[in-house]
Design a protein around this motif. Structure first.
Motif, short mmCIF file in Angstrom:
data_model
loop_
_atom_site.label_atom_id
_atom_site.label_comp_id
_atom_site.label_asym_id
_atom_site.label_seq_id
_atom_site.Cartn_x
_atom_site.Cartn_y
_atom_site.Cartn_z
N GLN A 202 0.82 -1.21 0.00
CA GLN A 202 0.00 0.00 0.00
C GLN A 202 0.86 1.26 0.00
O GLN A 202 0.32 2.36 -0.16
CB GLN A 202 -0.92 0.01 1.22
N VAL A 203 2.17 1.12 0.19
CA VAL A 203 3.06 2.28 0.23
C VAL A 203 3.32 2.76 -1.20
O VAL A 203 3.62 1.97 -2.10
CB VAL A 203 4.40 1.93 0.91
N THR A 204 3.22 4.05 -1.42
CA THR A 204 3.50 4.65 -2.73
C THR A 204 4.93 5.18 -2.72
O THR A 204 5.20 6.25 -2.16
CB THR A 204 2.50 5.77 -3.04
N TRP A 205 5.83 4.43 -3.32
CA TRP A 205 7.24 4.81 -3.31
C TRP A 205 7.55 5.86 -4.37
O TRP A 205 8.45 6.69 -4.19
CB TRP A 205 8.12 3.59 -3.53
N THR A 413 11.56 -1.01 -8.76
CA THR A 413 11.97 0.34 -9.15
C THR A 413 10.87 1.38 -9.03
O THR A 413 11.14 2.57 -9.08
CB THR A 413 12.47 0.34 -10.60
N GLY A 414 9.61 0.93 -8.91
CA GLY A 414 8.50 1.88 -8.91
C GLY A 414 8.34 2.57 -10.25
O GLY A 414 7.91 3.72 -10.31
N ARG A 415 8.65 1.86 -11.31
CA ARG A 415 8.54 2.40 -12.67
C ARG A 415 7.70 1.47 -13.53
O ARG A 415 7.77 0.25 -13.40
CB ARG A 415 9.93 2.51 -13.34
N PRO A 416 6.88 2.04 -14.45
CA PRO A 416 6.20 1.17 -15.41
C PRO A 416 7.22 0.53 -16.35
O PRO A 416 8.26 1.13 -16.66
CB PRO A 416 5.28 2.14 -16.16
N GLN A 455 8.38 9.40 -10.99
CA GLN A 455 9.55 9.99 -10.36
C GLN A 455 9.63 9.53 -8.91
O GLN A 455 8.66 9.07 -8.31
CB GLN A 455 9.48 11.52 -10.42
N GLY A 456 10.81 9.70 -8.34
CA GLY A 456 11.04 9.23 -6.97
C GLY A 456 11.91 7.98 -6.99
O GLY A 456 12.35 7.52 -8.04
N ALA A 457 12.17 7.45 -5.81
CA ALA A 457 13.07 6.31 -5.70
C ALA A 457 12.61 5.36 -4.61
O ALA A 457 12.21 5.79 -3.53
CB ALA A 457 14.50 6.78 -5.40
#
Length: 485
Positions: A202-205, A413-416, A455-457
């Motif tokens: 549930q965390v949005t990185w 990675t939190g990337r598409p 964006q973000g990490a």
């Protein structure tokens, strides 16, 4: 004749390893993963010493890899032209060499086995995750079917991936598996891991940035045995041009070596036409092709055409035997007919391609199994894109397994992740690892949709495998035998 206890143990190890493949795609029985490794743990505890434990580990690994990655036979024999009497033993040797890693884990487990049960659990998990990591690094690495990949979404344990990556998941599954030897406490640990993992999901990185970009992912479905034939060359070019023309998008992706020759040998008018088609909406096209330099080296590359300036990415992690010949194996490759098997590697760090208003980090085929290499392009890149041609492996488990790996890269990675493949599985993967769309494999078509850069990490994108390795070392220190044991 009745089987002896030793033979029953050997057979159990072989079958447990083969059953472990059911935890991975396309079967996706992620909840089953602790059971084969629980069997492995129990078998190791019953062995008489390190040598027997090594044999049990070898048989477990041999069953696992023979069931899971023996599709290499297809590439060697069916498409590589190698005679069956050489391709068959080569496949067996390949699977046996991979089985040496669980064999080493088995030997080390019994060699330094603690007496206390919970130290045994920790020691087993450390060895399973550690040998998974070692297999992904040694001899250029082959991390395919690392245990953690079984926990790609929808598994709740996927929530740990942005923190610890695939090897952290391997460690988690092995811990749960061994703890189930005492089922009450094991079930409690399983419930705790699942609950924490679900919470982490549930965390949005990372967060979306910019406007949605329309995309078209082209799946040509060119038969591998026709891909590099001269008589099929212009039919291939025409197919891709027509698919691009019929599906305009801001970002269009073609598979690995979709344009099956050096880019400077393609007809200039054809390249101009592709550029014009790509730029219709101020967009760009990225196509897999071949590039070379003045020194005679050639590369497996992706080039961009369209509204943005020409840019090139060259594959930097090459496949042994498929894209380069390891020293001493020229005689072996002489028995196969694998075109372009002496590529040069591109630079280890390459700038993401600036296309369609986004920074896109390209990886080609096998490269996306190496998470620490993918994160080199972060945080600059907002989108990941994989160009693949797994036609080499026919109708096998390779395609769905590869898609599962890509889904975990997106979570880490939190990337598409966009996947354009020749025969499958062409897919749009959201930043949380869920599938936004996927084409039917072994069909010719276009997957259309939208994607937003992120964006973000995540912690993993900052530290790579260091987090998992530090935890492995820490648990190894905790697990080491004490005098009171």
């Amino acid at each position: 004749m009745p089987l002896t206890e030793a033979y029953r143990r050997h057979l159990a190890a072989l079958l447990a390893g083969a059953g472990g493949v059911l935890c991975f795609a396309p079967f996706d029985l992620f909840w089953l993963a602790p059971l084969p490794w629980l069997a492995f743990f129990l078998l190791l505890r019953r062995t008489a010493g390190p040598r027997q434990a090594a044999l049990s580990g070898f048989l477990f690994g041999f069953g696992f890899f023979l069931a899971g990655v023996s599709w290499v036979y297809v590439s060697l024999s069916v498409f590589g032209g190698m005679p069956w009497w050489l391709a068959g033993p080569a496949t067996l040797i390949f699977c046996a060499s991979l089985a040496l890693y669980p064999a080493a884990a088995g030997w080390a487990f019994r060699r330094w086995q603690p007496a206390a049960f919970w130290r045994q659990v920790l020691w087993f998990a450390v060895l399973v995750a550690g040998t998974d990591w070692l297999r992904g690094w040694l001899f250029t690495g082959f991390p395919w079917l690392a245990l953690g990949y079984s926990q790609a979404p929808p598994s709740p344990l996927a929530g740990f991936a942005p923190l610890l990556g695939v090897y952290g998941l391997s460690l988690s599954v092995a811990l749960i598996a061994a703890s189930l030897a005492r089922w009450r406490s094991g079930l409690l640990l399983l419930a705790a891991f699942a609950a924490v993992g679900f919470g982490l999901r549930q965390v949005t990185w990372t967060t979306p940035v910019g406007e949605p970009v329309s995309i078209a992912l082209i799946q040509g479905n060119i038969p591998q045995d026709m891909k590099f034939r001269p008589e099929a060359f212009f039919r291939t070019l025409t197919l891709y041009r027509d698919l691009i023309a019929a599906h305009p998008a801001q970002l269009t992706l073609l598979p690995e070596t979709a344009l099956p020759t050096f880019v400077d040998r393609l007809p200039a008018e054809y390249l101009d036409e592709l550029k014009t088609l790509a730029a219709r909406h101020g967009g760009d096209l990225i196509a897999g092709t071949l590039t070379g330099d003045v020194e005679g080296a050639y590369f497996n590359s992706a080039v961009s055409l369209g509204a943005s300036p020409l840019q090139v990415y060259s594959k930097q992690h090459l496949v042994p035997f498929g894209e380069f010949i390891p020293p001493g194996f020229a005689w072996f490759m002489a028995q196969a007919n694998i075109p372009m098997s002496s590529f040069s590697a591109g630079p280890a760090r390459q700038t993401p391609l600036a296309v369609a208003g986004s920074a896109v980090a390209i990886n080609i085929c096998y490269e996306d199994v190496f998470g620490e290499e993918i994160i080199r392009a972060l945080p600059a890149a907002g989108i990941l894109a994989n160009l693949s041609n797994t036609a080499w492996f026919g109708h096998s488990l390779a395609q769905p397994q590869h898609l599962q790996i890509a889904r975990l890269r997106a979570v880490e990675t939190g990337r598409p992740m966009l996947r354009a493949t020749n025969t499958g599985m062409t897919a749009i993967i959201a930043a949380d690892g869920s599938l936004s769309g996927v084409l039917e494999p072994f069909t010719s078509g276009v997957l259309e949709g939208e994607v937003r850069a992120h964006q973000g990490a995540t912690p993993y994108s900052r530290w790579g495998n260091l987090g998992a390795l530090a935890l492995i070392v820490l648990l190894a220190l905790v697990a080491r035998p004490r005098r009171r044991d």
